[in-house]
Design a protein around this motif. Structure first.
Motif, PDB file in Angstrom:
ATOM      1  N   GLU A 298     -23.452  28.357  22.248  1.00 14.51           N
ATOM      2  CA  GLU A 298     -24.460  28.338  21.187  1.00 14.51           C
ATOM      3  C   GLU A 298     -24.533  26.961  20.531  1.00 14.51           C
ATOM      4  O   GLU A 298     -23.523  26.291  20.362  1.00 14.51           O
ATOM      5  N   ASN A 299     -25.753  26.566  20.179  1.00 13.09           N
ATOM      6  CA  ASN A 299     -25.916  25.291  19.478  1.00 13.09           C
ATOM      7  C   ASN A 299     -26.192  25.542  17.998  1.00 13.09           C
ATOM      8  O   ASN A 299     -26.285  26.672  17.552  1.00 13.09           O
ATOM      9  N   ASP A 300     -26.341  24.492  17.254  1.00  9.25           N
ATOM     10  CA  ASP A 300     -26.543  24.640  15.812  1.00  9.25           C
ATOM     11  C   ASP A 300     -27.916  25.202  15.437  1.00  9.25           C
ATOM     12  O   ASP A 300     -28.138  25.567  14.291  1.00  9.25           O
ATOM     13  N   LYS A 301     -28.836  25.296  16.401  1.00  4.40           N
ATOM     14  CA  LYS A 301     -30.165  25.854  16.131  1.00  4.40           C
ATOM     15  C   LYS A 301     -30.191  27.375  16.258  1.00  4.40           C
ATOM     16  O   LYS A 301     -31.216  27.993  16.073  1.00  4.40           O
ATOM     17  N   LYS A 302     -29.073  27.971  16.620  1.00  2.95           N
ATOM     18  CA  LYS A 302     -28.978  29.425  16.813  1.00  2.95           C
ATOM     19  C   LYS A 302     -29.922  29.919  17.907  1.00  2.95           C
ATOM     20  O   LYS A 302     -30.526  30.976  17.797  1.00  2.95           O
ATOM     21  N   ILE A 303     -30.063  29.115  18.951  1.00  5.38           N
ATOM     22  CA  ILE A 303     -30.825  29.517  20.122  1.00  5.38           C
ATOM     23  C   ILE A 303     -29.812  29.812  21.221  1.00  5.38           C
ATOM     24  O   ILE A 303     -28.955  28.978  21.521  1.00  5.38           O
ATOM     25  N   TYR A 304     -29.906  30.994  21.791  1.00  8.26           N
ATOM     26  CA  TYR A 304     -28.988  31.396  22.844  1.00  8.26           C
ATOM     27  C   TYR A 304     -29.587  30.986  24.186  1.00  8.26           C
ATOM     28  O   TYR A 304     -30.800  31.033  24.387  1.00  8.26           O
ATOM     29  N   HIS A 305     -28.702  30.571  25.104  1.00  3.01           N
ATOM     30  CA  HIS A 305     -29.125  29.937  26.348  1.00  3.01           C
ATOM     31  C   HIS A 305     -28.266  30.445  27.496  1.00  3.01           C
ATOM     32  O   HIS A 305     -27.043  30.433  27.411  1.00  3.01           O
ATOM     33  N   LYS A 306     -28.922  30.921  28.530  1.00  2.00           N
ATOM     34  CA  LYS A 306     -28.234  31.354  29.745  1.00  2.00           C
ATOM     35  C   LYS A 306     -28.866  30.596  30.900  1.00  2.00           C
ATOM     36  O   LYS A 306     -30.085  30.444  30.959  1.00  2.00           O
TER      37      LYS A 306
ATOM     38  N   LEU B  90     -39.910  32.367  21.257  1.00  2.54           N
ATOM     39  CA  LEU B  90     -38.831  32.848  22.127  1.00  2.54           C
ATOM     40  C   LEU B  90     -38.957  34.347  22.321  1.00  2.54           C
ATOM     41  O   LEU B  90     -39.519  35.030  21.467  1.00  2.54           O
ATOM     42  N   PRO B  91     -38.488  34.887  23.421  1.00  2.00           N
ATOM     43  CA  PRO B  91     -37.776  34.220  24.501  1.00  2.00           C
ATOM     44  C   PRO B  91     -38.745  33.470  25.429  1.00  2.00           C
ATOM     45  O   PRO B  91     -39.927  33.779  25.492  1.00  2.00           O
ATOM     46  N   ILE B  92     -38.178  32.505  26.145  1.00  2.21           N
ATOM     47  CA  ILE B  92     -38.933  31.728  27.122  1.00  2.21           C
ATOM     48  C   ILE B  92     -37.989  31.372  28.273  1.00  2.21           C
ATOM     49  O   ILE B  92     -36.770  31.278  28.078  1.00  2.21           O
ATOM     50  N   ILE B  93     -38.558  31.189  29.436  1.00  3.54           N
ATOM     51  CA  ILE B  93     -37.795  30.821  30.634  1.00  3.54           C
ATOM     52  C   ILE B  93     -38.297  29.458  31.103  1.00  3.54           C
ATOM     53  O   ILE B  93     -39.496  29.196  31.089  1.00  3.54           O
ATOM     54  N   SER B  94     -37.377  28.595  31.518  1.00  4.71           N
ATOM     55  CA  SER B  94     -37.764  27.341  32.160  1.00  4.71           C
ATOM     56  C   SER B  94     -37.099  27.288  33.537  1.00  4.71           C
ATOM     57  O   SER B  94     -36.091  27.940  33.780  1.00  4.71           O
TER      58      SER B  94
ATOM     59  N   ALA C 241     -33.366  32.326  24.018  1.00  2.59           N
ATOM     60  CA  ALA C 241     -33.688  33.478  23.169  1.00  2.59           C
ATOM     61  C   ALA C 241     -32.998  33.363  21.813  1.00  2.59           C
ATOM     62  O   ALA C 241     -32.049  32.593  21.643  1.00  2.59           O
ATOM     63  N   GLU C 242     -33.490  34.160  20.869  1.00  2.70           N
ATOM     64  CA  GLU C 242     -32.912  34.176  19.518  1.00  2.70           C
ATOM     65  C   GLU C 242     -31.757  35.160  19.385  1.00  2.70           C
ATOM     66  O   GLU C 242     -30.978  35.078  18.437  1.00  2.70           O
ATOM     67  N   ILE C 243     -31.658  36.085  20.339  1.00  2.50           N
ATOM     68  CA  ILE C 243     -30.640  37.136  20.292  1.00  2.50           C
ATOM     69  C   ILE C 243     -29.895  37.138  21.634  1.00  2.50           C
ATOM     70  O   ILE C 243     -30.536  37.112  22.687  1.00  2.50           O
ATOM     71  N   PRO C 244     -28.558  37.173  21.620  1.00  2.00           N
ATOM     72  CA  PRO C 244     -27.811  37.154  22.885  1.00  2.00           C
ATOM     73  C   PRO C 244     -28.236  38.251  23.862  1.00  2.00           C
ATOM     74  O   PRO C 244     -28.327  38.011  25.067  1.00  2.00           O
TER      75      PRO C 244
END
Length: 113
Positions: A95-103, A30-34, A63-66
């Motif tokens: 946020e999910n339980d994996k601590k991956i931030y998603h926008k 991470l970070p990665i874009i889809s 990403a791992e950080i907001p």
């Protein structure tokens, strides 16, 4: 008909992190874009021929950080709008339980055929 995903991939090639079609296979780097097409349809017809295509894509930032999500969203918005895409919306996904931030972001563009 224009391949909307290929157009999005071309636009996203200027972003500093990796962009993948549909969904990341893993979240190790991470970070990665889809990205993927939400809808595509005829935007204008004349004499029964489509002359403008309307395309809508979704871009997801992981990403791992907001702050990484926010910074990448600003960068994505800049490169996409520079290439005539129009941002329709963006929002943080809880946020999910994996601590991956998603926008998530959606963009629209008209293509002349």
């Amino acid at each position: 008909m224009i391949d909307i995903n290929a157009e999005a991939e071309k636009s996203l090639s200027d972003v500093k992190c990796k962009a993948v079609f549909q969904y990341p296979k893993n979240f190790n780097n991470l970070p990665i874009i889809s990205y993927y097409t939400v809808t595509e349809c005829g935007g204008f017809y004349a004499d029964n021929d489509e002359s403008i295509q309307d395309g809508h894509i979704q871009i997801d930032i992981w990403a791992e950080i907001p702050k990484e999500c926010s910074d990448l969203a600003a960068e994505v918005n800049e490169v996409m709008t520079k290439d005539s895409w129009v941002r329709e919306m963006s929002m943080d996904i809880p946020e999910n339980d994996k601590k991956i931030y998603h926008k998530t972001m959606r963009f629209q563009k008209y293509f002349t055929l």
